[in-house]
Design a protein around this motif. Structure first.
Motif, PDB file in Angstrom:
ATOM      1  N   ALA A 186      14.529 -16.020 -21.423  1.00  0.00           N
ATOM      2  CA  ALA A 186      13.240 -15.488 -21.880  1.00  0.00           C
ATOM      3  C   ALA A 186      12.897 -16.003 -23.272  1.00  0.00           C
ATOM      4  O   ALA A 186      11.742 -16.357 -23.552  1.00  0.00           O
ATOM      5  N   LYS A 187      13.876 -16.061 -24.151  1.00  0.00           N
ATOM      6  CA  LYS A 187      13.643 -16.570 -25.503  1.00  0.00           C
ATOM      7  C   LYS A 187      13.235 -18.040 -25.464  1.00  0.00           C
ATOM      8  O   LYS A 187      12.340 -18.468 -26.195  1.00  0.00           O
ATOM      9  N   HIS A 188      13.882 -18.811 -24.615  1.00  0.00           N
ATOM     10  CA  HIS A 188      13.601 -20.247 -24.527  1.00  0.00           C
ATOM     11  C   HIS A 188      12.188 -20.508 -24.021  1.00  0.00           C
ATOM     12  O   HIS A 188      11.529 -21.445 -24.452  1.00  0.00           O
ATOM     13  N   PHE A 189      11.719 -19.652 -23.102  1.00  0.00           N
ATOM     14  CA  PHE A 189      10.388 -19.842 -22.522  1.00  0.00           C
ATOM     15  C   PHE A 189       9.332 -18.929 -23.159  1.00  0.00           C
ATOM     16  O   PHE A 189       8.223 -18.795 -22.636  1.00  0.00           O
ATOM     17  N   ASN A 190       9.682 -18.332 -24.293  1.00  0.00           N
ATOM     18  CA  ASN A 190       8.740 -17.506 -25.061  1.00  0.00           C
ATOM     19  C   ASN A 190       8.141 -16.370 -24.240  1.00  0.00           C
ATOM     20  O   ASN A 190       6.938 -16.087 -24.311  1.00  0.00           O
ATOM     21  N   LEU A 191       8.984 -15.712 -23.452  1.00  0.00           N
ATOM     22  CA  LEU A 191       8.540 -14.554 -22.676  1.00  0.00           C
ATOM     23  C   LEU A 191       9.168 -13.289 -23.259  1.00  0.00           C
ATOM     24  O   LEU A 191      10.338 -13.289 -23.654  1.00  0.00           O
ATOM     25  N   LYS A 192       8.393 -12.235 -23.318  1.00  0.00           N
ATOM     26  CA  LYS A 192       8.873 -10.966 -23.844  1.00  0.00           C
ATOM     27  C   LYS A 192       9.544 -10.171 -22.724  1.00  0.00           C
ATOM     28  O   LYS A 192       8.948  -9.963 -21.664  1.00  0.00           O
ATOM     29  N   VAL A 193      10.741  -9.723 -22.985  1.00  0.00           N
ATOM     30  CA  VAL A 193      11.511  -9.009 -21.970  1.00  0.00           C
ATOM     31  C   VAL A 193      10.829  -7.718 -21.550  1.00  0.00           C
ATOM     32  O   VAL A 193      10.887  -7.318 -20.384  1.00  0.00           O
ATOM     33  N   ASP A 194      10.136  -7.056 -22.487  1.00  0.00           N
ATOM     34  CA  ASP A 194       9.568  -5.743 -22.185  1.00  0.00           C
ATOM     35  C   ASP A 194       8.075  -5.766 -21.861  1.00  0.00           C
ATOM     36  O   ASP A 194       7.450  -4.704 -21.750  1.00  0.00           O
ATOM     37  N   SER A 195       7.475  -6.944 -21.686  1.00  0.00           N
ATOM     38  CA  SER A 195       6.062  -7.009 -21.301  1.00  0.00           C
ATOM     39  C   SER A 195       5.892  -6.645 -19.826  1.00  0.00           C
ATOM     40  O   SER A 195       6.868  -6.527 -19.088  1.00  0.00           O
ATOM     41  N   SER A 196       4.640  -6.483 -19.414  1.00  0.00           N
ATOM     42  CA  SER A 196       4.347  -6.173 -18.008  1.00  0.00           C
ATOM     43  C   SER A 196       3.997  -7.459 -17.265  1.00  0.00           C
ATOM     44  O   SER A 196       3.239  -8.303 -17.782  1.00  0.00           O
TER      45      SER A 196
END
Length: 412
Positions: A186-196
């Protein structure tokens, strides 16, 4: 004798010219750095001081290597080109496109030639400049080929590594049982773990494996179509004959993106487009994938190219999975079908049309090409046969669910 003397003069002039250019190597490197910044947009976006600390020294080293190559006992080897290959790799990692990199080397050739023409030795012996000109062109071609190969090799490797990471991340999300890997990717692809997030599944329809739309074209269409104020694509990848899209919801639910999703379905008629429920956190993407997967069978049965949200198929899901589906059919549609078979009537078609028309008598009559009173009579007859009044909410709910049970469900 005269030829030997002329050759000695030329060698002497070339040597003097080389010495002159070598003495100006630092100044020429600075000049090249300035011209790069002025004429190449992508170089202007590099960090402050980077051109002077990296680009200019590389340009100066390029000049010195070319000048050394003018000697009879010197040949430019692969080892001499390593510096330029390394700089090409750095330019790729800095986001400089290959076109800008090659532009810089062409500009290098023009600038060095301008400096040659300004040398006092050229005024005294113009013929010597021709030898230099040929060497400059040859050197630019030679170095450009080397840096292009290095740049593309690095790009290919980076793309391969990123694509492999993308596939691993996608599989981890679909599996849903690897929180550590999900958090790392998630960090590598700039995604937030807690988003919807919600999942869009674009799957080739059965029997269309040899269709005109390739999976690559399908992937490109998906990437261009799903984005906007309601949602943005977080991750997209292919798995066999399907494209999986993990979409981050900016606001609202998948309903807000329905127009875009319907347009996507119309652009890909050979594929079904289904959408899972909005769920909180990347850990729940696996459930969203199952949502979209469950909706696929209903999208496949429908020939109208539109997106199917899980909520669109919720009644179908209930009807298919209920342990009381046999009792439901036995008390409703089975009785109506038996009556039709015995009397040659069209009661089952009537109740189906009535539901499809939103419980409107006039529209149902138009579809069946009968009078509204005829529709009303048939519905009343259905109520008498089954004991469930189709004009009441409870009765209509039962008929709606029963008609969504596939007749061959248990034999499939």
């Amino acid at each position: 004798m005269e030829l030997t003397e002329a050759s000695q003069i030329e060698d002497s002039q070339i040597s003097a010219l080389v010495d002159f250019l070598m003495s100006r190597a630092d100044a020429i490197g600075v000049l090249l750095a300035r011209r790069y910044r002025e004429e190449i947009v992508e170089y202007r976006s590099l960090p402050e001081g980077f051109i002077e600390q990296d680009v200019a020294p590389t340009a100066r080293h390029n000049l010195e290597t070319m000048l050394l190559g003018l000697g009879d006992n010197f040949t430019v080897t692969n080892e001499h080109l390593d510096t330029f290959r390394e700089s090409a790799v750095r330019r790729f990692r800095q986001g400089v496109p290959i076109q800008a990199l090659l532009h810089a080397y062409r500009l290098w050739g023009h600038t060095v030639w301008d400096q040659v023409q300004m040398a006092p030795q050229v005024a005294e012996y113009p013929q010597g400049a021709l030898r230099i000109a040929g060497k400059i062109m040859q050197h630019v071609d030679y170095v450009s080929a080397a840096v292009t190969e290095a740049y593309l090799d690095e790009a290919s490797g980076m793309i391969h590594d990123r694509e492999k990471g993308r596939r691993d991340f996608l599989e981890a999300l679909i599996a849903g049982n690897q929180p550590g890997r999900i958090a790392t990717h998630a960090k590598h692809f700039n995604l937030k773990v807690d988003s919807s997030y919600f999942v869009v599944l674009v799957r080739r329809r059965p029997g269309r494996q040899n269709a005109s739309i390739s999976m690559r074209l399908c992937l490109e269409t998906v990437q261009k179509s799903i984005s906007g104020t309601q949602a943005k694509v977080g991750l997209v990848g292919t798995r066999d004959e399907e494209v999986v899209v993990i979409v981050e919801s900016i606001k609202g639910t998948p309903l807000g993106a329905r127009e875009q999703l319907d347009l996507l379905a119309s652009l890909l008629p050979e594929f079904s487009v289904t959408v899972g429920r909005l769920r909180k956190g990347l850990q729940t993407v696996a459930q969203g994938y199952v949502d979209a997967q469950n909706a696929t069978s209903f999208a496949v049965l429908n020939k109208i190219p539109r997106a199917y949200l899980f909520s669109d198929t919720l009644l179908d899901q209930i009807a298919r999975t209920s342990p009381f589906r046999h009792d439901l059919a036995g008390d409703t549609t089975d009785l109506i079908a038996a009556y039709d078979a015995k009397r040659g009537s069209d009661l089952l078609a009537t109740i189906r049309a009535y539901i499809d028309c939103g419980f409107k008598l006039v529209q149902t009559a138009e579809i069946l090409k009968v009078q509204p009173n005829t529709v009303k009579y048939r519905l009343n007859r259905i109520g008498q046969i089954t004991g469930h009044d189709p004009f009441q909410v409870q009765g209509m709910t039962l008929f709606t669910l029963a008609l969504r049970i596939p007749p061959d469900l248990d034999s499939a």
